[in-house]
Design a protein around this motif. Structure first.
Motif, PDB file in Angstrom:
ATOM      1  N   ASN A 179      -2.736  17.444 -15.965  1.00 25.19           N
ATOM      2  CA  ASN A 179      -3.022  16.612 -17.139  1.00 25.19           C
ATOM      3  C   ASN A 179      -2.217  15.309 -17.114  1.00 25.19           C
ATOM      4  O   ASN A 179      -2.684  14.281 -17.618  1.00 25.19           O
ATOM      5  CB  ASN A 179      -2.736  17.383 -18.423  1.00 25.19           C
ATOM      6  CG  ASN A 179      -3.771  18.477 -18.669  1.00 25.19           C
ATOM      7  OD1 ASN A 179      -4.889  18.403 -18.163  1.00 25.19           O
ATOM      8  ND2 ASN A 179      -3.392  19.499 -19.420  1.00 25.19           N
ATOM      9  N   TRP A 180      -1.027  15.340 -16.515  1.00 23.49           N
ATOM     10  CA  TRP A 180      -0.256  14.099 -16.384  1.00 23.49           C
ATOM     11  C   TRP A 180      -1.051  13.088 -15.560  1.00 23.49           C
ATOM     12  O   TRP A 180      -1.119  11.903 -15.909  1.00 23.49           O
ATOM     13  CB  TRP A 180       1.096  14.383 -15.706  1.00 23.49           C
ATOM     14  CG  TRP A 180       1.951  13.149 -15.603  1.00 23.49           C
ATOM     15  CD1 TRP A 180       2.855  12.694 -16.515  1.00 23.49           C
ATOM     16  CD2 TRP A 180       1.944  12.182 -14.529  1.00 23.49           C
ATOM     17  NE1 TRP A 180       3.422  11.505 -16.081  1.00 23.49           N
ATOM     18  CE2 TRP A 180       2.880  11.162 -14.866  1.00 23.49           C
ATOM     19  CE3 TRP A 180       1.249  12.075 -13.332  1.00 23.49           C
ATOM     20  CZ2 TRP A 180       3.135  10.071 -14.039  1.00 23.49           C
ATOM     21  CZ3 TRP A 180       1.487  10.978 -12.504  1.00 23.49           C
ATOM     22  CH2 TRP A 180       2.420   9.998 -12.855  1.00 23.49           C
ATOM     23  N   PHE A 181      -1.653  13.556 -14.474  1.00 27.00           N
ATOM     24  CA  PHE A 181      -2.444  12.655 -13.639  1.00 27.00           C
ATOM     25  C   PHE A 181      -3.684  12.165 -14.382  1.00 27.00           C
ATOM     26  O   PHE A 181      -4.065  10.991 -14.266  1.00 27.00           O
ATOM     27  CB  PHE A 181      -2.831  13.342 -12.334  1.00 27.00           C
ATOM     28  CG  PHE A 181      -1.713  13.407 -11.339  1.00 27.00           C
ATOM     29  CD1 PHE A 181      -1.453  12.340 -10.496  1.00 27.00           C
ATOM     30  CD2 PHE A 181      -0.898  14.520 -11.260  1.00 27.00           C
ATOM     31  CE1 PHE A 181      -0.410  12.381  -9.584  1.00 27.00           C
ATOM     32  CE2 PHE A 181       0.149  14.579 -10.357  1.00 27.00           C
ATOM     33  CZ  PHE A 181       0.400  13.500  -9.513  1.00 27.00           C
ATOM     34  N   HIS A 182      -4.314  13.048 -15.157  1.00 25.87           N
ATOM     35  CA  HIS A 182      -5.478  12.615 -15.944  1.00 25.87           C
ATOM     36  C   HIS A 182      -5.079  11.527 -16.947  1.00 25.87           C
ATOM     37  O   HIS A 182      -5.832  10.578 -17.171  1.00 25.87           O
ATOM     38  CB  HIS A 182      -6.089  13.803 -16.675  1.00 25.87           C
ATOM     39  CG  HIS A 182      -6.700  14.822 -15.768  1.00 25.87           C
ATOM     40  ND1 HIS A 182      -7.411  14.489 -14.645  1.00 25.87           N
ATOM     41  CD2 HIS A 182      -6.711  16.191 -15.830  1.00 25.87           C
ATOM     42  CE1 HIS A 182      -7.826  15.595 -14.037  1.00 25.87           C
ATOM     43  NE2 HIS A 182      -7.416  16.630 -14.731  1.00 25.87           N
ATOM     44  N   ASN A 183      -3.887  11.664 -17.524  1.00 25.38           N
ATOM     45  CA  ASN A 183      -3.414  10.656 -18.478  1.00 25.38           C
ATOM     46  C   ASN A 183      -3.166   9.312 -17.816  1.00 25.38           C
ATOM     47  O   ASN A 183      -3.201   8.268 -18.487  1.00 25.38           O
ATOM     48  CB  ASN A 183      -2.127  11.139 -19.159  1.00 25.38           C
ATOM     49  CG  ASN A 183      -2.377  12.299 -20.115  1.00 25.38           C
ATOM     50  OD1 ASN A 183      -3.485  12.471 -20.611  1.00 25.38           O
ATOM     51  ND2 ASN A 183      -1.347  13.097 -20.368  1.00 25.38           N
TER      52      ASN A 183
END
Length: 363
Positions: free
Chosen positions: A263-267
């Motif tokens: 999710n960090w990468f998606h953000n």
């Protein structure tokens, strides 16, 4: 397509008016065999009409390294600091080139942009790439530089012990050179980059072609750093866990924390991420689905090239418009095909061989 059909297709792209007997002579087969293969290509819609007019198809452009891989394999366990009996082999490699060859062998239209020397190794690379069906017209061929080499030594378990790469020539694949390829890139359905490219070239490509799906192979922890400022332009990212931890600053203590890492990468703007967990499998994530798929058991022959085959499998799945789950399973099976051969590229790589692995693993 079969390997022979890919060879014929590559020759037809070079000369659409070539005679069937000339094709037969170059391939070392009979004219009637050539006629049969051409009929099959026509029935598949690849060839349309007289003069071998080729059907327009979706294609991927791969931009990255092309090396000659020199592989040392000890006969028994590796004795560091000593001379080890074993075998030494050479085969074309390089992350970008490997991805391109695997993708072409899987049946997807593939163009390669790289830099190679006009030397013996360079000619070997061009020849094998063309035989595999890769369009090499976008490659930079230089008289005043040596083709990249990658020297690796395996341990007694067929995993890499140490490697040295000489890739100075790739610096010649500059922004100015890439600007000359703009039309090819604008028409591509997919662009694949490896982080061996210079920081300036990566910046140019990620800033100017983000309207195309861009897949990125991080290559290593050191080289992955170059893409961090441009994650918002990356459609699909394929790091291993260490590379993902370095890019994000998040350290994973347990696999239950993987969704948070993804999710960090998606953000940051990355639409899809595939985290390689080695023998534990692959964790995939997009904005709608997340899952950890266990690895397929395999008696490994050579660890080199498995990650390149995996990314090629993902790219093939994207071009075929498969779901993320189907693409992941296909890519993992493609990696198994790669792991089962001593050469960096398994000459038996094909959609048929990959689907066979999938079928066998689910029985």
């Amino acid at each position: 397509m079969t390997e022979r059909e890919l060879e014929i297709l590559a020759l037809l792209k070079q000369d659409p008016l070539i005679a069937q007997q000339s094709l037969a002579d170059q391939l070392g087969i009979s004219r009637s065999a050539v006629a049969g293969h051409i009929m099959n290509l026509t029935n598949k819609g690849v060839i349309r009409g007289k003069g071998y007019i080729l059907a327009e198809s979706r294609y991927a452009v791969v931009i990255g390294g092309a090396n000659m891989d020199i592989l040392g394999r000890p006969l028994n366990s590796l004795q560091v600091g000593d001379s080890n009996p074993g075998s030494v082999s050479c085969s074309p490699g390089g992350v970008g080139r490997n991805i391109a060859e695997n993708l072409a062998r899987l049946g997807s239209e593939t163009r390669l942009i790289s830099a190679i020397g006009k030397d013996t190794y360079g000619q070997m690379i061009v020849s094998q790439c063309q035989q595999a069906g890769i369009d090499m017209k976008g490659c930079l061929q230089l008289n005043d530089a040596n083709t990249s080499t990658y020297l690796s030594v395996l341990d007694g378990d067929s995993d890499m012990h140490v490697a040295i790469n000489d890739m100075a020539i790739l610096e010649r694949l500059s922004v100015e050179v890439l600007k000359e390829k703009e039309e090819l890139l604008r028409r591509a359905d997919l662009i694949i980059l490896d982080a061996n490219l210079s920081a300036e070239s990566l910046e140019y490509l990620l800033n100017n072609f983000s309207d195309r799906p861009i897949f990125v192979d991080t290559v290593s922890c050191v080289k992955a750093k170059k893409i961090k400022p441009f994650l918002s332009s990356v459609h699909t990212l394929k790091p291993n866990l260490k590379e993902a931890e370095q890019l994000s600053g998040i350290i994973i203590e347990d696999y239950s924390e993987l969704p948070g890492l993804a999710n960090w990468f998606h953000n940051q703007g990355v639409k899809r991420i595939f985290l390689s967990l080695g023998s534990d499998g692959v964790f995939y994530s997009d904005e709608g689905a997340q899952a950890l798929i266990p690895a397929i058991p395999i008696a490994m022959v050579n660890a080199n090239g498995a990650g390149d085959a995996f990314l090629a499998g993902l790219a093939h799945g994207w071009i075929q418009e498969w779901s993320i789950e189907q693409s992941t399973k296909f890519a993992m099976a493609a990696a198994v095909v790669a792991l089962s051969h001593i050469a960096t590229i398994n000459p038996n790589m094909s959609e048929i061989s990959v689907n066979r692995i999938i079928k066998e693993s689910t029985c």
